[in-house]
Design an enzyme around this catalytic site. Structure first.
Site, PDB file in Angstrom:
ATOM      1  CB  VAL A  64      38.228  -1.898 -14.184  1.00 49.89           C
ATOM      2  CG1 VAL A  64      39.256  -2.980 -13.923  1.00 49.89           C
ATOM      3  CG2 VAL A  64      37.835  -1.839 -15.664  1.00 49.89           C
ATOM      4  CE1 TYR A 156      39.836   0.373 -27.480  1.00 49.93           C
ATOM      5  CE2 TYR A 156      40.945   1.403 -29.328  1.00 49.93           C
ATOM      6  CZ  TYR A 156      40.976   0.558 -28.241  1.00 49.93           C
ATOM      7  OH  TYR A 156      42.133  -0.087 -27.913  1.00 49.93           O
TER       8      TYR A 156
HETATM    9  N1  LIG Z   1      45.358  -5.537 -29.004  1.00 47.74           N
HETATM   10  C1  LIG Z   1      45.444  -4.383 -29.607  1.00 47.74           C
HETATM   11  O1  LIG Z   1      45.640  -4.317 -30.827  1.00 47.74           O
HETATM   12  C2  LIG Z   1      45.319  -3.114 -28.802  1.00 47.74           C
HETATM   13  C3  LIG Z   1      45.637  -1.900 -29.432  1.00 47.74           C
HETATM   14  C4  LIG Z   1      45.519  -0.728 -28.689  1.00 47.74           C
HETATM   15  C5  LIG Z   1      45.141  -0.774 -27.354  1.00 47.74           C
HETATM   16  N2  LIG Z   1      44.828  -1.967 -26.772  1.00 47.74           N
HETATM   17  C6  LIG Z   1      44.402  -1.948 -25.358  1.00 47.74           C
HETATM   18  O2  LIG Z   1      45.049  -2.953 -24.619  1.00 47.74           O
HETATM   19  C7  LIG Z   1      44.285  -3.209 -23.427  1.00 47.74           C
HETATM   20  C8  LIG Z   1      44.215  -4.695 -23.170  1.00 47.74           C
HETATM   21  O3  LIG Z   1      43.457  -5.307 -24.211  1.00 47.74           O
HETATM   22  P1  LIG Z   1      43.986  -6.572 -25.017  1.00 47.74           P
HETATM   23  O4  LIG Z   1      44.332  -6.106 -26.367  1.00 47.74           O
HETATM   24  O5  LIG Z   1      44.990  -7.323 -24.221  1.00 47.74           O
HETATM   25  O6  LIG Z   1      42.608  -7.379 -25.176  1.00 47.74           O
HETATM   26  P2  LIG Z   1      42.088  -8.718 -24.472  1.00 47.74           P
HETATM   27  O7  LIG Z   1      40.642  -8.783 -24.792  1.00 47.74           O
HETATM   28  O8  LIG Z   1      42.942  -9.856 -24.863  1.00 47.74           O
HETATM   29  O9  LIG Z   1      42.291  -8.425 -22.915  1.00 47.74           O
HETATM   30  C9  LIG Z   1      41.495  -7.466 -22.239  1.00 47.74           C
HETATM   31  C10 LIG Z   1      41.118  -8.019 -20.858  1.00 47.74           C
HETATM   32  O10 LIG Z   1      40.312  -7.017 -20.183  1.00 47.74           O
HETATM   33  C11 LIG Z   1      39.267  -7.723 -19.490  1.00 47.74           C
HETATM   34  N3  LIG Z   1      38.124  -6.860 -19.205  1.00 47.74           N
HETATM   35  C12 LIG Z   1      37.150  -6.441 -20.060  1.00 47.74           C
HETATM   36  N4  LIG Z   1      36.239  -5.732 -19.384  1.00 47.74           N
HETATM   37  C13 LIG Z   1      36.634  -5.678 -18.091  1.00 47.74           C
HETATM   38  C14 LIG Z   1      36.104  -5.085 -16.921  1.00 47.74           C
HETATM   39  N5  LIG Z   1      34.946  -4.389 -16.936  1.00 47.74           N
HETATM   40  N6  LIG Z   1      36.779  -5.227 -15.753  1.00 47.74           N
HETATM   41  C15 LIG Z   1      37.938  -5.946 -15.720  1.00 47.74           C
HETATM   42  N7  LIG Z   1      38.478  -6.541 -16.787  1.00 47.74           N
HETATM   43  C16 LIG Z   1      37.830  -6.410 -17.967  1.00 47.74           C
HETATM   44  C17 LIG Z   1      38.906  -8.848 -20.442  1.00 47.74           C
HETATM   45  O11 LIG Z   1      38.180  -9.870 -19.774  1.00 47.74           O
HETATM   46  C18 LIG Z   1      40.274  -9.279 -20.948  1.00 47.74           C
HETATM   47  O12 LIG Z   1      40.810 -10.299 -20.129  1.00 47.74           O
HETATM   48  C19 LIG Z   1      42.928  -2.540 -23.657  1.00 47.74           C
HETATM   49  O13 LIG Z   1      42.853  -1.348 -22.894  1.00 47.74           O
HETATM   50  C20 LIG Z   1      42.931  -2.236 -25.136  1.00 47.74           C
HETATM   51  O14 LIG Z   1      42.119  -1.139 -25.465  1.00 47.74           O
HETATM   52  C21 LIG Z   1      44.918  -3.131 -27.466  1.00 47.74           C
END
Ligand SMILES: NC(=O)c1ccc[n+]([C@@H]2O[C@H](COP(=O)([O-])OP(=O)(O)OC[C@H]3O[C@@H](n4cnc5c(N)ncnc54)[C@H](O)[C@@H]3O)[C@@H](O)[C@H]2O)c1
Length: 281
Positions: A64, A156
């Site tokens: 992305v 972040y």
């Molecule tokens: N889990 C938490 O506690 C939490 C809290 C706040 C925000 N978030 C946000 O939730 C969103 C999803 O993360 P998650 O928690 O499901 O983590 P996760 O690591 O389980 O999933 C994130 C996905 O994004 C993909 N990804 C990473 N870099 C990429 C790139 N350059 N292009 C395309 N895909 C890419 C990864 O391969 C992974 O499949 C993120 O934006 C994260 O910042 C998560």
């Protein structure tokens, strides 16, 4: 809640965590799925599961942070599924550490995915969604970190602040142009996903060569906070229930943990009272 049955849902970061859970739920609701992730192996596992479930979908390896790759993903989505009801602009990565010690590669990697990824998604999907002239939704994934002052994960946190402001501006402009698209910003706290292992998908050219800082206690302590908080966070399906409830109730800021509201209030009080944020350990 918008009707998803027979319409399409596009998701970035679909191979894991929130993206994967969203894909499963939207399939169960009768949606067609356009799925993007940088993790080819993770996508292959998801594809096998979805085939088994007889889902109508395609999955594409997309970074992305690269505008052309997002545009190709959007073009394929609209050519196969010309009626996109929901775009979950969600892929994200995480790093913690001290601002002046973290490398420019760290900034480039995290901003590339978390900030430019969101911008690329908006630029690639919104014009086509506007042409549909039908009710539709875009959810940009930010974080609780996008709403508070904090010291642990500055790259972040600042990127996630940008996503909140971007989504507010997007929503205002969608209203200004009387579009049928609604924007939402997802601001979860800690939820059990694989975010704490984000390094697994870091592109080789953005890996730090001089690794000295990353061996220090300072880095280990700051990164350790995320390593602890994410796997000990809220259950993923509970967080996704909150997302769907918020869509139903039309709540713009989708938040998972009301116990953190005082942190947000404190930031706004500091702004109103023109007070310096104070380090609380
Ligand atoms: N889990 C938490 O506690 C939490 C809290 C706040 C925000 N978030 C946000 O939730 C969103 C999803 O993360 P998650 O928690 O499901 O983590 P996760 O690591 O389980 O999933 C994130 C996905 O994004 C993909 N990804 C990473 N870099 C990429 C790139 N350059 N292009 C395309 N895909 C890419 C990864 O391969 C992974 O499949 C993120 O934006 C994260 O910042 C998560």
């Amino acid at each position: 809640m918008i009707e998803l049955k027979g319409r399409a849902v596009a998701i970035t970061g679909a191979a894991s965590g929130f993206g994967r859970e969203m894909a499963m739920r939207c399939h169960a609701l009768g949606a067609k799925l356009a799925l993007a992730d940088i993790d080819a192996a993770g996508l292959a596992t998801l594809e096998a599961e979805l085939k088994e479930m007889k889902a109508d979908f395609f999955a594409a390896k997309v970074d992305v942070s690269k505008f052309e790759e997002m545009q190709t993903f959007a073009a394929k989505t609209f050519s196969l599924y010309p009626d996109v009801a929901l775009f979950f602009n969600n892929a994200g990565v995480e790093i913690s550490g001290t601002i002046w010690e973290l490398s420019m590669k760290d900034w480039e990697w995290v901003y590339g995915v978390n900030v430019f990824g969101i911008i690329h998604g908006i630029k690639s999907f919104i014009p086509e969604m506007l042409k549909q002239d039908k009710e539709a939704i875009i959810i940009n994934t930010s974080s609780l970190a996008g709403l508070i002052s904090g010291h642990n994960s500055p790259i972040y946190l600042t990127g996630k602040h940008a996503v909140v402001a971007l989504t507010e501006a997007l929503e205002l402009q969608l209203q200004q142009y009387q579009s049928k698209i609604k924007a939402f910003v997802f601001c979860p706290a800690y939820v059990k996903t694989n975010l704490h292992q984000a390094e697994r998908n870091r592109p080789a050219e953005l890996i730090n060569e001089n690794a000295e800082y990353y061996q220090t206690e300072d880095y280990k302590k700051k990164q350790g906070m995320m390593q602890y908080a994410v796997p000990n966070g809220m259950e993923l399906d509970q967080a996704m229930d909150i997302v769907f409830e918020a869509l139903e109730k039309d709540l713009f800021y989708i938040q998972t943990n009301p116990e953190f509201l005082p942190r947000i209030e404190q930031r706004f009080n500091n702004i109103m009272d023109n007070k310096r944020p104070v380090f609380a350990g």
